[in-house]
Design a protein around this motif. Sequence first.
Motif, PDB file in Angstrom:
ATOM      1  N   VAL A  56       0.852  -1.187   0.000  1.00 15.65           N
ATOM      2  CA  VAL A  56       0.000   0.000   0.000  1.00 15.65           C
ATOM      3  C   VAL A  56       0.886   1.234   0.000  1.00 15.65           C
ATOM      4  N   SER A  57       0.384   2.318  -0.535  1.00 12.16           N
ATOM      5  CA  SER A  57       1.177   3.539  -0.573  1.00 12.16           C
ATOM      6  C   SER A  57       0.776   4.533   0.508  1.00 12.16           C
ATOM      7  N   ASP A  58      -0.359   4.291   1.146  1.00 12.37           N
ATOM      8  CA  ASP A  58      -0.773   5.149   2.248  1.00 12.37           C
ATOM      9  C   ASP A  58      -1.504   4.312   3.289  1.00 12.37           C
ATOM     10  N   VAL A  59      -1.657   4.878   4.467  1.00 13.39           N
ATOM     11  CA  VAL A  59      -2.316   4.169   5.562  1.00 13.39           C
ATOM     12  C   VAL A  59      -3.780   4.581   5.592  1.00 13.39           C
ATOM     13  N   PRO A  60      -4.683   3.617   5.439  1.00 11.51           N
ATOM     14  CA  PRO A  60      -6.115   3.945   5.483  1.00 11.51           C
ATOM     15  C   PRO A  60      -6.500   4.486   6.863  1.00 11.51           C
ATOM     16  N   PRO A  61      -7.441   5.420   6.919  1.00  8.34           N
ATOM     17  CA  PRO A  61      -7.893   5.935   8.216  1.00  8.34           C
ATOM     18  C   PRO A  61      -8.395   4.801   9.106  1.00  8.34           C
ATOM     19  N   GLY A  62      -8.010   4.834  10.346  1.00  5.17           N
ATOM     20  CA  GLY A  62      -8.472   3.841  11.307  1.00  5.17           C
ATOM     21  C   GLY A  62      -7.689   2.538  11.323  1.00  5.17           C
ATOM     22  N   ALA A  63      -6.724   2.367  10.412  1.00  5.26           N
ATOM     23  CA  ALA A  63      -5.943   1.122  10.378  1.00  5.26           C
ATOM     24  C   ALA A  63      -4.975   1.087  11.558  1.00  5.26           C
ATOM     25  N   ARG A  64      -4.828  -0.098  12.150  1.00  5.04           N
ATOM     26  CA  ARG A  64      -3.795  -0.266  13.186  1.00  5.04           C
ATOM     27  C   ARG A  64      -2.458  -0.398  12.479  1.00  5.04           C
ATOM     28  N   VAL A  65      -1.445   0.276  12.987  1.00  6.64           N
ATOM     29  CA  VAL A  65      -0.120   0.257  12.372  1.00  6.64           C
ATOM     30  C   VAL A  65       0.863  -0.400  13.327  1.00  6.64           C
ATOM     31  N   HIS A  66       1.638  -1.357  12.799  1.00  8.71           N
ATOM     32  CA  HIS A  66       2.666  -2.049  13.580  1.00  8.71           C
ATOM     33  C   HIS A  66       4.016  -1.780  12.921  1.00  8.71           C
ATOM     34  N   HIS A  67       5.025  -1.572  13.724  1.00  8.45           N
ATOM     35  CA  HIS A  67       6.374  -1.440  13.200  1.00  8.45           C
ATOM     36  C   HIS A  67       7.017  -2.830  13.177  1.00  8.45           C
ATOM     37  N   PHE A  68       7.680  -3.129  12.085  1.00  9.79           N
ATOM     38  CA  PHE A  68       8.268  -4.440  11.850  1.00  9.79           C
ATOM     39  C   PHE A  68       9.082  -4.925  13.050  1.00  9.79           C
ATOM     40  N   ASP A  69       9.925  -4.051  13.603  1.00  4.07           N
ATOM     41  CA  ASP A  69      10.818  -4.476  14.688  1.00  4.07           C
ATOM     42  C   ASP A  69      10.092  -4.749  16.006  1.00  4.07           C
ATOM     43  N   GLU A  70       8.830  -4.430  16.097  1.00  4.25           N
ATOM     44  CA  GLU A  70       8.049  -4.711  17.302  1.00  4.25           C
ATOM     45  C   GLU A  70       7.333  -6.057  17.238  1.00  4.25           C
ATOM     46  N   ILE A 124       1.350 -17.166   8.891  1.00  2.00           N
ATOM     47  CA  ILE A 124       1.236 -16.903  10.326  1.00  2.00           C
ATOM     48  C   ILE A 124      -0.084 -17.480  10.818  1.00  2.00           C
ATOM     49  N   ASP A 125      -0.173 -17.688  12.107  1.00  2.00           N
ATOM     50  CA  ASP A 125      -1.414 -18.112  12.730  1.00  2.00           C
ATOM     51  C   ASP A 125      -2.091 -16.855  13.262  1.00  2.00           C
ATOM     52  N   PRO A 126      -3.171 -16.399  12.635  1.00  2.00           N
ATOM     53  CA  PRO A 126      -3.828 -15.173  13.086  1.00  2.00           C
ATOM     54  C   PRO A 126      -4.275 -15.227  14.545  1.00  2.00           C
ATOM     55  N   ALA A 127      -4.503 -16.422  15.057  1.00  2.46           N
ATOM     56  CA  ALA A 127      -4.952 -16.546  16.444  1.00  2.46           C
ATOM     57  C   ALA A 127      -3.838 -16.224  17.440  1.00  2.46           C
ATOM     58  N   THR A 128      -2.577 -16.399  17.035  1.00  7.02           N
ATOM     59  CA  THR A 128      -1.473 -16.163  17.965  1.00  7.02           C
ATOM     60  C   THR A 128      -0.614 -14.967  17.579  1.00  7.02           C
ATOM     61  N   SER A 129      -0.907 -14.336  16.477  1.00 12.35           N
ATOM     62  CA  SER A 129      -0.135 -13.186  16.026  1.00 12.35           C
ATOM     63  C   SER A 129      -0.800 -11.893  16.481  1.00 12.35           C
ATOM     64  N   ARG A 130      -0.016 -10.847  16.589  1.00  4.25           N
ATOM     65  CA  ARG A 130      -0.574  -9.533  16.904  1.00  4.25           C
ATOM     66  C   ARG A 130      -1.229  -8.910  15.681  1.00  4.25           C
ATOM     67  N   LEU A 131      -1.053  -9.510  14.503  1.00  2.00           N
ATOM     68  CA  LEU A 131      -1.598  -8.945  13.277  1.00  2.00           C
ATOM     69  C   LEU A 131      -3.017  -9.425  13.022  1.00  2.00           C
ATOM     70  N   SER A 132      -3.822  -8.526  12.525  1.00  4.83           N
ATOM     71  CA  SER A 132      -5.193  -8.832  12.122  1.00  4.83           C
ATOM     72  C   SER A 132      -5.398  -8.318  10.712  1.00  4.83           C
ATOM     73  N   ARG A 133      -6.393  -8.851  10.042  1.00  4.92           N
ATOM     74  CA  ARG A 133      -6.713  -8.369   8.698  1.00  4.92           C
ATOM     75  C   ARG A 133      -7.013  -6.875   8.765  1.00  4.92           C
ATOM     76  N   GLY A 134      -6.433  -6.128   7.845  1.00  6.05           N
ATOM     77  CA  GLY A 134      -6.617  -4.681   7.805  1.00  6.05           C
ATOM     78  C   GLY A 134      -5.486  -3.907   8.463  1.00  6.05           C
ATOM     79  N   ASP A 135      -4.650  -4.593   9.271  1.00  2.00           N
ATOM     80  CA  ASP A 135      -3.516  -3.924   9.892  1.00  2.00           C
ATOM     81  C   ASP A 135      -2.474  -3.549   8.838  1.00  2.00           C
ATOM     82  N   VAL A 136      -1.673  -2.554   9.146  1.00  2.00           N
ATOM     83  CA  VAL A 136      -0.593  -2.117   8.269  1.00  2.00           C
ATOM     84  C   VAL A 136       0.721  -2.310   9.013  1.00  2.00           C
ATOM     85  N   VAL A 137       1.719  -2.838   8.319  1.00  2.00           N
ATOM     86  CA  VAL A 137       3.046  -3.024   8.902  1.00  2.00           C
ATOM     87  C   VAL A 137       4.004  -2.069   8.197  1.00  2.00           C
TER      88      VAL A 137
END
Length: 79
Positions: free
Chosen positions: A23-37, A57-70
């Motif tokens: 993606v080239s921009d962050v959609p409004p309301g998206a959760r943003v995670h930094h790779f190193d975290e 990845i296992d979505p149940a055990t990852s901090r990432l959810s659909r719609g998140d931006v890294v």
Amino acid sequence: MSSKDGQQPSSPDATAPPTVAPVSDVPPGARVHHFDELSERTQHALATASPAGSLDIDPATSRLSRGDVVVFTDYVRVK
């Protein structure tokens, strides 16, 4: 968000593995995670995913959810 014909876009199958897409921009309301975290396992999955491929990845055990931006070198969105 709706499509051009006024229909709601289809939501991804919740049982399908998540995918990433550049993606080239962050959609409004998206959760943003930094790779190193993220956990080493999640970092590895992101680093080895093709630019618009599935994410091992296992979505149940990852901090990432659909719609998140890294944030890393580029932005990718988990779908």
